[in-house]
Design a protein around this motif. Structure first.
Motif, PDB file in Angstrom:
ATOM      1  N   SER A  96      -1.757  42.199  37.588  1.00  0.00           N
ATOM      2  CA  SER A  96      -0.848  41.631  36.590  1.00  0.00           C
ATOM      3  C   SER A  96       0.391  41.035  37.237  1.00  0.00           C
ATOM      4  O   SER A  96       1.158  40.322  36.576  1.00  0.00           O
ATOM      5  CB  SER A  96      -0.436  42.708  35.591  1.00  0.00           C
ATOM      6  OG  SER A  96       0.205  43.792  36.251  1.00  0.00           O
ATOM      7  N   ASN A 118      -4.763  41.667  33.261  1.00  0.00           N
ATOM      8  CA  ASN A 118      -3.857  42.442  32.406  1.00  0.00           C
ATOM      9  C   ASN A 118      -2.553  41.735  32.080  1.00  0.00           C
ATOM     10  O   ASN A 118      -1.460  42.280  32.238  1.00  0.00           O
ATOM     11  CB  ASN A 118      -3.538  43.796  33.065  1.00  0.00           C
ATOM     12  CG  ASN A 118      -4.770  44.638  33.278  1.00  0.00           C
ATOM     13  OD1 ASN A 118      -5.696  44.619  32.485  1.00  0.00           O
ATOM     14  ND2 ASN A 118      -4.793  45.374  34.381  1.00  0.00           N
ATOM     15  N   ASN A 130      -9.048  41.276  31.120  1.00  0.00           N
ATOM     16  CA  ASN A 130      -8.568  42.576  30.662  1.00  0.00           C
ATOM     17  C   ASN A 130      -9.739  43.523  30.455  1.00  0.00           C
ATOM     18  O   ASN A 130     -10.670  43.208  29.703  1.00  0.00           O
ATOM     19  CB  ASN A 130      -7.795  42.416  29.350  1.00  0.00           C
ATOM     20  CG  ASN A 130      -6.593  41.510  29.482  1.00  0.00           C
ATOM     21  OD1 ASN A 130      -5.502  41.943  29.822  1.00  0.00           O
ATOM     22  ND2 ASN A 130      -6.779  40.219  29.218  1.00  0.00           N
ATOM     23  N   GLN A 162      -1.585  51.738  29.119  1.00  0.00           N
ATOM     24  CA  GLN A 162      -2.987  51.821  29.523  1.00  0.00           C
ATOM     25  C   GLN A 162      -3.852  52.358  28.383  1.00  0.00           C
ATOM     26  O   GLN A 162      -3.693  53.502  27.971  1.00  0.00           O
ATOM     27  CB  GLN A 162      -3.123  52.744  30.739  1.00  0.00           C
ATOM     28  CG  GLN A 162      -2.512  52.202  32.027  1.00  0.00           C
ATOM     29  CD  GLN A 162      -2.566  53.231  33.139  1.00  0.00           C
ATOM     30  OE1 GLN A 162      -1.566  53.882  33.435  1.00  0.00           O
ATOM     31  NE2 GLN A 162      -3.736  53.406  33.740  1.00  0.00           N
ATOM     32  N   SER A 277     -11.420  39.817  27.245  1.00  0.00           N
ATOM     33  CA  SER A 277     -11.576  41.263  27.355  1.00  0.00           C
ATOM     34  C   SER A 277     -13.024  41.618  27.657  1.00  0.00           C
ATOM     35  O   SER A 277     -13.949  40.959  27.172  1.00  0.00           O
ATOM     36  CB  SER A 277     -11.143  41.947  26.052  1.00  0.00           C
ATOM     37  OG  SER A 277      -9.764  41.748  25.818  1.00  0.00           O
TER      38      SER A 277
END
Length: 318
Positions: A96, A118, A130, A162, A277
């Protein structure tokens, strides 16, 4: 005249058929670059990214490049410029950390597709990957809830956001509603010292299983648990190699497989921009090897729940 026309028609048809089987010269994977904030030798997150890069090299027979320790904006810009000069058109930022810089510079490199983890993006040539960690955390928590003997379980998380943390907590209580779960936050992926300090406090409180949910500190935490004869649920990698008597199982994110999947989509012109995702159903998340201490009947029951989740998208509930 008719013979000449037939030959021209045949040549056009053959040309069309050949072009259908090839990637357009202006698209597809040409060369691939990887930026890693730490090292590819950490045996967890960085190593998985590097393995993914090697899989892309093997699959597409293209040149690949990587740079370690790239953490600043200046270093990132310099690395991207170097990659672009070499003809790289797909760049992975392994974390990230690259969210802001990739979003900032993407418009300057319209022929390059940037990928990071992320984060959020709305740029046309940037994709954020993600992992949907809630379910993997849930199933890891079920194992901890089943195997604890003190009914005291710990989670050492990197950050509050998380999704696997809430998932793990819920999984423990689904399997064992008499268990207590304590959560400690490191606020960093790599702070071994703080993670070990949290682990020491948990050990002193009688916690017998810890989920070290940070890829930079999970190995030293597991090694510390091994010294005490205690147990862990591994994180990101299958960490059974650290001791099958210590690691009951692991929640595994197959980062290398995700890299290859992304490259395949990019090569076909099908890699979407924005936030993507991935979950167990996508074949990039799984449970790791189970310790011989875990009962086979329970493993079978757990696998049934996982298969139900894959089919329905719903986690078990009481």
């Amino acid at each position: 005249m008719q013979k000449w026309f037939r030959w021209v028609t045949l040549l056009i048809l053959l040309s069309f058929l050949v072009s259908c089987g090839q990637t357009d010269a202006d698209t597809g994977v040409k060369k691939v670059g990887l930026l890693v904030p730490d090292t590819i030798d950490d045996q967890v997150w960085g190593t998985k990214g590097y393995k993914g890069l090697l899989q892309i090299k093997s699959q597409f027979e293209v040149d690949v490049f990587y740079k370690e320790g790239i953490t600043t904006e200046a270093a990132t810009r310099s690395a991207v410029d170097e990659y672009v000069d070499k003809g790289v058109n797909l760049i992975f930022g392994h974390g990230s950390e690259y969210t802001t810089i990739f979003n900032d510079i993407a418009d300057e490199y319209p022929d390059v597709h940037f990928v990071f983890f992320n984060g959020n993006t709305r740029k046309e040539n940037v994709t954020s990957l993600n992992f949907e960690g809630h379910a993997m955390g849930f199933f890891g928590g079920m194992v901890a809830g089943e195997m604890t003997t003190t009914n005291k379980i710990g989670i050492i998380a990197a950050f509050e956001w998380q999704p696997e943390i809430n998932g793990f907590y819920e999984g423990v209580l689904f399997q064992n509603d008499e268990a207590d779960v304590e959560i400690g936050y490191v606020q960093n992926w790599d702070d071994d010292e703080k993670a070990i300090s949290i682990a020491e406090n948990m050990i002193s409180e009688g916690i017998d299983i810890i989920y070290p949910a940070g890829d930079g500190y999970n190995v030293p935490v597991i090694e510390r648990l091994k010294e005490e004869g205690l147990y862990a649920i591994g994180y990101v990698s299958d960490q059974s190699d650290l001791g099958k008597e210590t690691v009951y199982t692991s929640t595994v994110q197959h980062v290398d497989q995700l890299y290859l999947l992304v490259a395949e989509k990019f090569n076909k012109g099908e890699l979407a921009s924005g936030n993507l995702s991935f979950d167990i159903q996508d074949g990039v998340i799984s449970m790791g090897v189970f310790s011989p201490k875990v009962d086979e009947n329970f493993i079978s029951e757990l696998n049934d729940y996982i298969n139900q989740y894959v089919e329905s998208g719903d986690l078990p509930s009481k």
